[in-house]
Enzyme design. Structure first.
Site, PDB file in Angstrom:
ATOM      1  N   PHE A  90       0.852  -1.180   0.000  1.00 51.48           N
ATOM      2  CA  PHE A  90       0.000   0.000   0.000  1.00 51.48           C
ATOM      3  C   PHE A  90       0.891   1.233   0.000  1.00 51.48           C
ATOM      4  O   PHE A  90       1.941   1.267   0.648  1.00 51.48           O
ATOM      5  CB  PHE A  90      -0.917  -0.013   1.223  1.00 51.48           C
ATOM      6  N   ASP A 161       7.130  -2.390   8.772  1.00 49.79           N
ATOM      7  CA  ASP A 161       5.756  -1.969   8.515  1.00 49.79           C
ATOM      8  C   ASP A 161       4.886  -3.171   8.863  1.00 49.79           C
ATOM      9  O   ASP A 161       4.740  -4.111   8.077  1.00 49.79           O
ATOM     10  CB  ASP A 161       5.582  -1.563   7.052  1.00 49.79           C
ATOM     11  N   HIS A 164      -0.200  -5.008   8.947  1.00 55.99           N
ATOM     12  CA  HIS A 164      -1.021  -6.202   8.730  1.00 55.99           C
ATOM     13  C   HIS A 164      -0.729  -7.293   9.757  1.00 55.99           C
ATOM     14  O   HIS A 164      -1.254  -8.405   9.615  1.00 55.99           O
ATOM     15  CB  HIS A 164      -0.739  -6.812   7.349  1.00 55.99           C
ATOM     16  N   GLN A 187      -6.621   1.413  11.197  1.00 50.35           N
ATOM     17  CA  GLN A 187      -7.631   1.898  10.253  1.00 50.35           C
ATOM     18  C   GLN A 187      -8.816   0.933  10.259  1.00 50.35           C
ATOM     19  O   GLN A 187      -8.716  -0.197  10.728  1.00 50.35           O
ATOM     20  CB  GLN A 187      -6.984   2.022   8.864  1.00 50.35           C
ATOM     21  N   LYS A 190      -8.447  -2.839   9.556  1.00 50.36           N
ATOM     22  CA  LYS A 190      -7.336  -3.587  10.120  1.00 50.36           C
ATOM     23  C   LYS A 190      -7.807  -4.564  11.200  1.00 50.36           C
ATOM     24  O   LYS A 190      -8.965  -4.573  11.611  1.00 50.36           O
ATOM     25  CB  LYS A 190      -6.289  -2.629  10.681  1.00 50.36           C
ATOM     26  N   ARG A 219       7.735  18.681  21.695  1.00 53.44           N
ATOM     27  CA  ARG A 219       7.551  19.247  23.036  1.00 53.44           C
ATOM     28  C   ARG A 219       7.518  18.136  24.088  1.00 53.44           C
ATOM     29  O   ARG A 219       6.822  17.127  23.909  1.00 53.44           O
ATOM     30  CB  ARG A 219       6.238  20.019  23.052  1.00 53.44           C
ATOM     31  N   TYR A 226       6.527  25.837  26.521  1.00 52.08           N
ATOM     32  CA  TYR A 226       6.682  25.713  25.074  1.00 52.08           C
ATOM     33  C   TYR A 226       8.132  25.449  24.685  1.00 52.08           C
ATOM     34  O   TYR A 226       8.704  26.104  23.823  1.00 52.08           O
ATOM     35  CB  TYR A 226       6.127  26.954  24.369  1.00 52.08           C
ATOM     36  N   ARG A 236      -0.532  12.773  18.022  1.00 54.93           N
ATOM     37  CA  ARG A 236      -1.067  12.211  19.263  1.00 54.93           C
ATOM     38  C   ARG A 236      -2.435  11.567  19.064  1.00 54.93           C
ATOM     39  O   ARG A 236      -3.341  12.147  18.467  1.00 54.93           O
ATOM     40  CB  ARG A 236      -1.171  13.291  20.341  1.00 54.93           C
TER      41      ARG A 236
END
Length: 387
Positions: A90, A161, A164, A187, A190, A219, A226, A236
């Site tokens: 993909f 990766d 899967h 996703q 999955k 951060r 900051y 996140r």
């Protein structure tokens, strides 16, 4: 053969959910905060997911593509660098590389497992190579023995990766026990899902600290001044997604066991059909998570394959064409590249074949009862005859 009078194909729904997801969503809702530093669901999910996969640490992300980007960032990949990726995958695998300004270098794959050809990858290593990204295609591991040897010999790190491969094992080892970062996707389709989401497994404290910084705009956690210490982005995960994924993780192993049994049955049936070659198994992959039920129609044209897929979907079987080689997509050429389409195709003959003749069925087929799996095989035979 099955006829229309048999009625709708009774496949399990996907995604699957129950009281556990509902309880988790309510827990997240009733917390003081809904982002990862205001509640506890993300942190708990990271701990549970890392533990389940034998990793020292995990960082939850917004998507699987972002998990790949984050993993590449932790490895120091940047503009002008090269990352070796499978040609058959993909496009997120190569897209993540390009989003960092680096160049994906497509390598050919093996004709049986559809995973990265390690010999082909070795021939593409140059002084610019900053990472090698094997994809565990459909839950079948790439050759991690040879890849680890290549990484050791060249000094080029691996980024798995594993989008899967939730719960998969290589020689009995879990993904996080193989010594390299690994990116997962959650996703909607999955093996575990919150609609979207991802996670990056990390092998040590230093890489984990860097990933935490990069996934929060550079951060430190709970920073109040900051103090953006490095480059990064906002990857996140939110508390609601994490709460759902904690419930999804609790049923993963049971679903894998069912899929393993059903794939053995479906693979035998499909393999008995003339002109069909199911995806091979590497015996060193001791647990295959079976994200997709994949097969080839060797020598088939792309048009005939599409006709087979359309015939299957018309009868209620969730079927899809296989991936085109990444360099056969228009989007690939909108980012940093090296070489021409002809040059890349010339060195990736197996990916070219798979781009024409590979198809796959959604893994919910492998969660069905045995008679339904048998019916799917009959429908496949019918579609092949009609196509």
């Amino acid at each position: 053969m099955i006829t229309d009078s048999d009625g709708p194909l009774p496949l399990p729904a996907w995604p699957q959910h129950g009281a556990e997801e509902r309880a988790g969503l309510l827990r997240a809702l009733e917390q003081e905060g809904w982002w990862r530093y205001g509640g506890g669901e993300v942190e708990l999910f990271e701990r549970e997911f890392a533990g389940h996969h034998g990793a020292a640490h995990a960082v939850a992300t917004t998507t699987g593509t972002h998990a790949l980007e984050l993993g590449l960032g932790v490895l120091g990949v940047g503009p002008g660098d090269e990352v070796i990726v499978p040609a058959f995958t993909f496009i997120a695998s190569s897209l993540a590389v390009q989003r960092l300004g680096a160049v994906p270098v497509p390598a050919d794959v093996l004709p049986g497992t559809y995973c990265l050809d390690v010999g082909a990858a070795a021939r593409l290593v140059t002084p610019r190579t900053k990472a090698i990204m094997p994809v565990h295609m459909a839950g079948q591991f790439a050759d991690m023995d040879a890849l680890r040897e290549l990484s050791s010999a060249t000094g080029v790190p691996l980024l798995q990766d594993a989008a899967h491969a939730h719960g998969a094992r290589w020689r009995g080892l879990r993904v996080g026990e193989l010594g390299s970062p690994a990116a997962f996707s959650f996703q909607n389709g999955k093996l575990m899902t919150a609609g979207e989401g991802g996670a990056l497994l990390l092998p040590d404290g230093a890489s984990h600290r860097e990933a935490v910084l990069q996934h929060g705009c550079g951060r430190p956690p709970y920073d109040r001044v900051y103090a953006h210490l490095t480059q990064g982005s906002n990857y996140r995960m939110n508390e609601f997604s994490a709460a759902v994924l904690r419930a999804q993780l609790s049923r993963l192993e049971g679903q894998i066991a069912v899929r393993e049994e059903r794939w053995a049955r479906l693979r035998k049936a499909l393999g008995s059909l003339a002109g069909v070659e199911p995806q091979d198994a590497d015996e060193r992959c001791t647990v295959n998570a079976h994200y997709m039920a994949m097969a080839r129609l060797p020598g088939c044209s792309a048009g005939r394959r599409l006709a087979v897929v359309e015939a299957l979907t018309a009868r209620g079987v969730p079927a899809f064409v296989g991936f085109p080689p990444v360099y056969r997509t228009e989007g690939y050429w909108r980012g940093p590249v090296r070489g021409t389409p002809g040059e890349l195709a010339g060195r990736c003959p197996v990916a070219e074949e798979l781009g024409r003749d590979c198809l796959w069925l959604h893994h919910r087929v492998l969660l069905a009862d045995e008679p339904v799996v048998d019916r799917v095989a009959d429908l496949f035979a019918d579609a092949l005859a009609a196509g």
